[in-house]
Design a protein around this motif. Structure first.
Motif, mmCIF file in Angstrom:
data_model
loop_
_atom_site.group_PDB
_atom_site.id
_atom_site.type_symbol
_atom_site.label_atom_id
_atom_site.label_comp_id
_atom_site.label_asym_id
_atom_site.label_seq_id
_atom_site.Cartn_x
_atom_site.Cartn_y
_atom_site.Cartn_z
ATOM 1 N N ARG A 249 0.784 -1.235 -0.163
ATOM 2 C CA ARG A 249 -0.075 -0.121 0.053
ATOM 3 C C ARG A 249 0.811 1.290 0.016
ATOM 4 N NH1 ARG A 249 -5.328 -1.307 2.782
ATOM 5 N NH2 ARG A 249 -5.401 1.044 2.983
ATOM 6 N N ARG A 250 0.371 2.410 -0.565
ATOM 7 C CA ARG A 250 1.211 3.414 -0.522
ATOM 8 C C ARG A 250 1.466 4.240 0.724
ATOM 9 N NH1 ARG A 250 3.465 2.031 -4.473
ATOM 10 N NH2 ARG A 250 4.824 4.289 -4.147
ATOM 11 N N ASP A 251 0.417 3.914 1.695
ATOM 12 C CA ASP A 251 0.506 4.513 3.122
ATOM 13 C C ASP A 251 1.095 3.539 3.883
ATOM 14 O OD1 ASP A 251 -1.575 2.975 3.288
ATOM 15 O OD2 ASP A 251 -2.664 4.154 4.378
ATOM 16 N N SER A 252 1.991 2.357 3.469
ATOM 17 C CA SER A 252 2.522 1.499 4.440
ATOM 18 C C SER A 252 3.533 2.059 5.417
ATOM 19 C CB SER A 252 3.261 0.349 3.576
ATOM 20 O OG SER A 252 4.069 -0.358 4.037
ATOM 21 N N HIS A 253 3.668 1.545 6.536
ATOM 22 C CA HIS A 253 4.642 1.769 7.560
ATOM 23 C C HIS A 253 5.335 0.855 8.139
ATOM 24 C CE1 HIS A 253 2.469 1.098 11.255
ATOM 25 N NE2 HIS A 253 1.239 1.505 10.350
ATOM 26 N N LYS A 254 6.563 1.162 8.695
ATOM 27 C CA LYS A 254 7.478 -0.011 9.157
ATOM 28 C C LYS A 254 6.715 -0.833 10.157
ATOM 29 C CE LYS A 254 9.870 3.135 12.283
ATOM 30 N NZ LYS A 254 10.889 3.685 12.596
ATOM 31 N N GLY A 255 6.081 -0.278 10.950
ATOM 32 C CA GLY A 255 5.287 -1.184 11.827
ATOM 33 C C GLY A 255 4.325 -2.087 11.286
ATOM 34 N N GLY A 256 3.663 -1.771 10.371
ATOM 35 C CA GLY A 256 2.529 -2.617 9.669
ATOM 36 C C GLY A 256 3.324 -3.510 8.896
ATOM 37 N N ASN A 257 4.587 -3.456 8.888
ATOM 38 C CA ASN A 257 5.255 -4.468 7.816
ATOM 39 C C ASN A 257 5.810 -5.715 8.746
ATOM 40 O OD1 ASN A 257 4.663 -3.603 5.296
ATOM 41 N ND2 ASN A 257 6.038 -2.243 5.318
ATOM 42 N N GLY A 258 5.849 -5.632 9.922
ATOM 43 C CA GLY A 258 6.134 -6.616 11.054
ATOM 44 C C GLY A 258 7.426 -6.413 11.413
ATOM 45 N N ARG A 259 7.330 -6.886 12.905
ATOM 46 C CA ARG A 259 8.889 -7.005 13.476
ATOM 47 C C ARG A 259 9.240 -8.212 13.763
ATOM 48 N NH1 ARG A 259 10.640 -2.231 17.988
ATOM 49 N NH2 ARG A 259 12.426 -3.254 18.449
ATOM 50 N N VAL A 260 10.447 -8.574 13.425
ATOM 51 C CA VAL A 260 11.226 -9.961 13.778
ATOM 52 C C VAL A 260 12.086 -9.649 14.601
ATOM 53 C CG1 VAL A 260 12.227 -11.875 12.514
ATOM 54 C CG2 VAL A 260 10.333 -10.765 11.294
ATOM 55 N N LEU A 261 12.181 -10.854 15.529
ATOM 56 C CA LEU A 261 13.253 -10.887 16.521
ATOM 57 C C LEU A 261 13.896 -12.146 16.099
ATOM 58 C CD1 LEU A 261 14.597 -10.418 19.286
ATOM 59 C CD2 LEU A 261 12.941 -11.580 20.280
ATOM 60 N N CYS A 262 15.138 -11.987 15.908
ATOM 61 C CA CYS A 262 16.048 -13.122 15.481
ATOM 62 C C CYS A 262 17.037 -13.618 16.693
ATOM 63 C CB CYS A 262 16.951 -12.898 14.318
ATOM 64 S SG CYS A 262 16.320 -12.456 12.683
ATOM 65 N N VAL A 263 17.037 -14.667 17.185
ATOM 66 C CA VAL A 263 17.510 -15.098 18.207
ATOM 67 C C VAL A 263 18.577 -16.374 18.022
ATOM 68 C CG1 VAL A 263 17.345 -16.261 20.715
ATOM 69 C CG2 VAL A 263 15.878 -14.540 19.835
ATOM 70 N N GLY A 264 19.928 -16.041 18.174
ATOM 71 C CA GLY A 264 20.768 -17.104 18.038
ATOM 72 C C GLY A 264 22.146 -16.640 17.801
ATOM 73 N N GLY A 265 23.063 -17.563 17.222
ATOM 74 C CA GLY A 265 24.411 -17.160 16.934
ATOM 75 C C GLY A 265 25.518 -17.212 18.065
ATOM 76 N N ASP A 266 25.673 -18.394 18.679
ATOM 77 C CA ASP A 266 26.504 -18.511 19.887
ATOM 78 C C ASP A 266 27.961 -18.284 19.154
ATOM 79 O OD1 ASP A 266 27.417 -18.970 22.141
ATOM 80 O OD2 ASP A 266 26.578 -21.150 22.380
ATOM 81 N N LEU A 267 28.765 -18.331 20.222
ATOM 82 C CA LEU A 267 30.233 -18.140 20.009
ATOM 83 C C LEU A 267 30.596 -19.165 18.744
ATOM 84 C CD1 LEU A 267 31.625 -17.469 23.480
ATOM 85 C CD2 LEU A 267 30.877 -15.832 21.838
ATOM 86 N N GLY A 268 31.348 -18.542 17.853
ATOM 87 C CA GLY A 268 31.743 -19.415 16.717
ATOM 88 C C GLY A 268 30.729 -19.687 15.484
ATOM 89 N N HIS A 269 29.704 -19.018 15.955
ATOM 90 C CA HIS A 269 28.533 -19.291 14.879
ATOM 91 C C HIS A 269 27.661 -18.021 14.665
ATOM 92 C CE1 HIS A 269 28.879 -23.459 14.510
ATOM 93 N NE2 HIS A 269 28.927 -23.371 15.749
ATOM 94 N N GLY A 270 28.198 -16.665 14.801
ATOM 95 C CA GLY A 270 27.670 -15.331 14.782
ATOM 96 C C GLY A 270 27.083 -15.169 13.597
#
Ligand SMILES: NC(=O)C1=CN([C@@H]2O[C@H](COP(=O)(O)OP(=O)(O)OC[C@H]3O[C@@H](n4cnc5c(N)ncnc54)[C@H](O)[C@@H]3O)[C@@H](O)[C@H]2O)[C@@H](O)CC1
Ligand SMILES: [K+]
Length: 521
Positions: A249-270
Motif C-alpha cells: 500500500r502507498r501508506d505502508s509504514h514500518k510497524g505494519g510490515n512486521g517486527r522480527v526478533l532473531c535469536v541465535g548466533g552462539d560463539l563460533g556461529h555468529g
C-alpha cells in the motif's frame, strides 16, 4: 497479503499455477475409470505409445536407431506401442527385453503381439544393448514392487552406460513413483514422459537425479475421469510468487510490515543469525531485532546497520520478554547451539506470538523442549527431521512426502522439509513441492537465510502455511537466479540477498538490467 499490501487477489488456498501431483492409488483409479469409459482397455496404452512417439520426434527428430527396453507389465506395453509407431515411421527399432521379463499383463501381451505382427524385432538382453542412437526405458513404471534384481540390474546399468539419450516412459525404471526413492538402482533419463498425471514422488528427493526433464501426456482424459480424485500435492513454481507478494500500500509504514526478533548466533556461529536477520530485512520485514552474543554485536552492526542488535551473555528468565512483546515473529535457531546459552534462550522464548524454528531450535525440540504454540513453522533438513521423528535421515529421504506430513500432524506446525524437491506440509494435510532450487544451495548458512525469509513473511501477515510455501519458494527462486549468472558451485547464502529483494517484488516493473546490476547497493 496483509493490511500493508495493496488490495488484490488473496493468496490462493489451492496451488495457484503449479501442476497437481498425484499419488499412485488415485492415479490407478483415474486410469480405471477412463478405461471403463473408453470400453477398450488397450486404448490408453495405444495413446501412451503415440504420445511417447510424438515426444521422441519432438526432441530427437533425426535419430534413426531406437532401442526400446520393455518390461513385463503395462509399462512394457507402452514400450511395444511406441516401438510400433517407430516401426511404422520406418525407423530402425528393436525391442530389448529380459528372458524373465516376457510380457505378462494381458495388455502388454496384446501390444507385443501387435508389434510382432507388424514385423518388429525382439532381442533378449544378455550383457550389452544393441548399437543405437536412443534408448527408450519401458522396463518398470508405477508397478515397480521391489528393487530390481538379477539381470534387470545389468540392463539398467547398460542403459545408464550407453552414451545416447534416454527417454523414460512414465517413470525412470527403479524409481518408486510414490515416494521418489530409488530402489537399489534406477535409470538416469534425459527426459521422462509421464502418463495421465504427474506423480508426486517424481518431484522430490532422489528421483530428481533420474527424471531429467519432465513432461506430461494426459492421454486425453476427461474432467469426469478425474472428478473426486484430487491431487495429493501441488507443485510450486517461481511464477506463483505473485499470488502472495502483492505490491505494498502507498501508506505502508514500518510497524505494519512486521517486527522480527532473531535469536541465535552462539560463539563460533555468529554469522548464522546475521544471515537470518539480513534475509528477513531483504524479504520485507519492517523492523528486525537480533539477540546474540555481545562479541558479535559490533560486526553485526557494521554489516547491517538497519538491524537492532542486542548482546546477551547471561540469560535470565524474562530477559527476552520486552523484545518478544514488541515482536510479531520470533526466528530462533540459527547458530543457537545446544549449550546452556542456547537452551536458556529457547526456554525463555516460549511467549512468542508466532515463530520459525530452525537448526538447533529443532534439535532442542527433538530433545523434548516445549515450542511456542501458535503460528509455528519448522524448517528441518532431513537430519533434523529424522531427529524430530526418531528415524534415520535415510528413512526420511526414502519417503519425504510422508515424513513432512507426519511432522506437520505430530507437531501441529507448518513444515518445510528442505533438500532437493523441498516439501511443505500443513497439519490439515495440504502438501506442496517446490519446482525450484539447485545443488548450489548445499552450503552452510543457506538454511539460516530461509529461516529469516519465512519469518519476514509471517511478520507481514501470511499464515504459517502460506509463509512456509511462499518463503521456501522465494528462497529457492533467489538461489536459482543467483546461480544462473555464475553457476551453482561456490554459491553463497549472501548471494541470495539482492535476489530476495528483486523476486520479492514480482509485480514491480523493473527497468531492463543485468543480474549484476541487481546486486546489493
Ligand atoms: N493400463 C493402462 O491402460 C495403462 C498403463 N500405463 C502404463 O502402465 C504402467 C503400470 O503398469 P503395471 O501396473 O503393469 O506395472 P509396471 O509395468 O510398472 O510393472 C509391473 C510388472 O513388473 C513386475 N515387477 C515389478 N517390480 C519388479 C522388480 N523389481 N523386478 C522384476 N519384476 C518386477 C511386476 O511383477 C509386473 O509384472 C504405468 O507406469 C504406465 O506406464 C499407462 O500407459 C496408462 C495406460
Ligand atoms: K519406465
Amino acid at each position: 497479503m496483509h493490511a500493508e499490501s495493496a488490495p488484490g487477489r488473496s493468496p490462493s488456498d489451492a496451488f495457484p499455477t503449479g501442476a497437481g501431483l498425484f499419488d499412485i492409488v488415485t492415479l490407478r483409479s483415474i486410469e480405471a475409470r477412463a478405461a471403463q469409459r473408453l470400453g477398450d482397455a488397450a486404448e490408453l496404452m495405444r495413446r501412451a505409445g503415440q504420445a511417447a512417439w510424438r515426444t521422441l520426434l519432438e526432441h530427437w527428430p533425426d535419430l534413426q536407431r531406437i532401442a526400446v527396453v520393455c518390461g513385463p507389465g503395462n509399462n512394457g506395453g507402452d514400450g511395444y506401442e511406441l516401438a510400433r509407431q517407430a516401426l511404422g515411421a520406418g525407423r530402425d527399432v528393436v525391442v530389448v527385453r529380459l528372458d524373465m521379463h516376457a510380457p505378462r499383463s494381458e495388455l502388454a501381451i496384446g501390444a507385443a503381439e501387435r508389434y510382432r505382427a507388424d514385423g518388429g524385432r525382439v532381442l533378449v538382453f544378455e550383457s550389452a544393448l544393441p548399437a543405437c542412437d536412443l534408448v527408450v526405458d519401458a522396463l518398470f513404471g508405477i508397478g515397480l514392487a521391489r528393487a530390481p534384481e538379477g539381470q534387470a540390474v545389468g540392463l539398467i546399468a547398460a542403459i545408464n552406460a550407453a552414451a545416447v539419450p534416454v527417454l523414460a516412459l512414465d517413470v525412470p525404471s527403479g524409481v518408486d513413483a510414490a515416494s521418489g526413492a530409488v530402489l537399489g538402482v534406477a535409470v538416469v533419463a534425459d527426459r521422462t514422459l509421464e502418463f495421465i498425471a504427474a506423480k508426486a514422488g517424481l518431484a522430490t528427493g532422489a528421483a530428481l537425479d533420474h527424471v531429467g526433464e519432465r513432461s506430461l501426456a494426459d492421454l486425453d482424459l476427461t474432467a469426469a475421469d478425474r472428478e473426486g480424485r484430487p491431487p495429493v500435492a501441488g507443485l510450486l513454481k517461481a511464477d506463483d510468487l505473485a499470488c502472495w507478494l502483492r505490491p505494498r500500500r502507498r501508506d505502508s509504514h514500518k510497524g505494519g510490515n512486521g517486527r522480527v526478533l532473531c535469536v541465535g548466533g552462539d560463539l563460533g556461529h555468529g554469522g548464522a543469525i546475521l544471515l537470518a536477520a539480513e534475509a528477513a530485512l531483504r524479504s520485507g520485514a519492517g523492523l528486525v531485532d537480533i539477540v546474540t552474543r555481545p562479541a558479535h554485536v559490533a560486526a553485526a552492526l557494521a554489516r547491517r546497520p538497519e538491524a537492532m542488535v542486542h548482546g546477551v551473555d547471561a540469560v535470565a528468565e524474562g530477559l527476552l520478554e520486552p523484545l518478544l512483546e514488541k515482536a510479531d515473529v520470533l526466528a530462533i535457531g540459527p547458530g543457537l547451539g545446544l549449550d546452556e546459552w542456547g537452551r536458556k534462550l529457547f526456554g525463555t522464548a516460549r511467549g512468542a506470538r508466532r515463530a520459525v524454528l530452525d537448526a538447533d531450535a529443532l534439535n532442542l525440540l527433538a530433545q523434548g523442549a516445549p515450542a511456542p504454540d501458535a503460528g509455528v513453522v519448522l524448517t528441518p533438513h532431513p537430519g533434523e527431521a529424522a531427529r524430530l521423528l526418531g528415524r534415520s535421515a535415510a528413512e526420511v529421504q526414502a519417503d519425504r512426502l510422508g515424513a513432512a506430513r507426519t511432522l506437520a500432524t505430530r507437531f501441529g506446525c507448518a513444515i518445510v522439509l528442505k533438500g532437493a524437491g523441498t516439501v511443505i506440509a500443513a497439519p490439515d494435510g495440504r502438501l506442496r513441492v517446490l519446482a525450484a532450487g539447485n545443488p548450489g544451495m548445499a552450503v552452510g548458512g543457506m538454511g539460516d537465510v530461509l529461516c529469516g525469509v519465512v519469518a519476514a513473511l509471517l511478520a507481514q501477515g501470511l499464515d504459517a502455511f502460506d509463509a512456509a510455501c511462499c518463503g521456501a519458494l522465494l528462497h529457492s527462486a533467489a538461489a536459482d537466479a543467483a546461480a544462473a549468472g555464475a553457476g551453482e558451485r561456490g554459491l553463497l547464502p549472501s548471494d541470495l540477498m539482492p535476489w530476495l529483494r528483486r523476486l520479492g517484488n514480482p509485480l514491480h516493473r523493473f527497468p531492463p538490467t543485468s543480474p549484476e546490476a541487481a546486486r546489493d547497493e
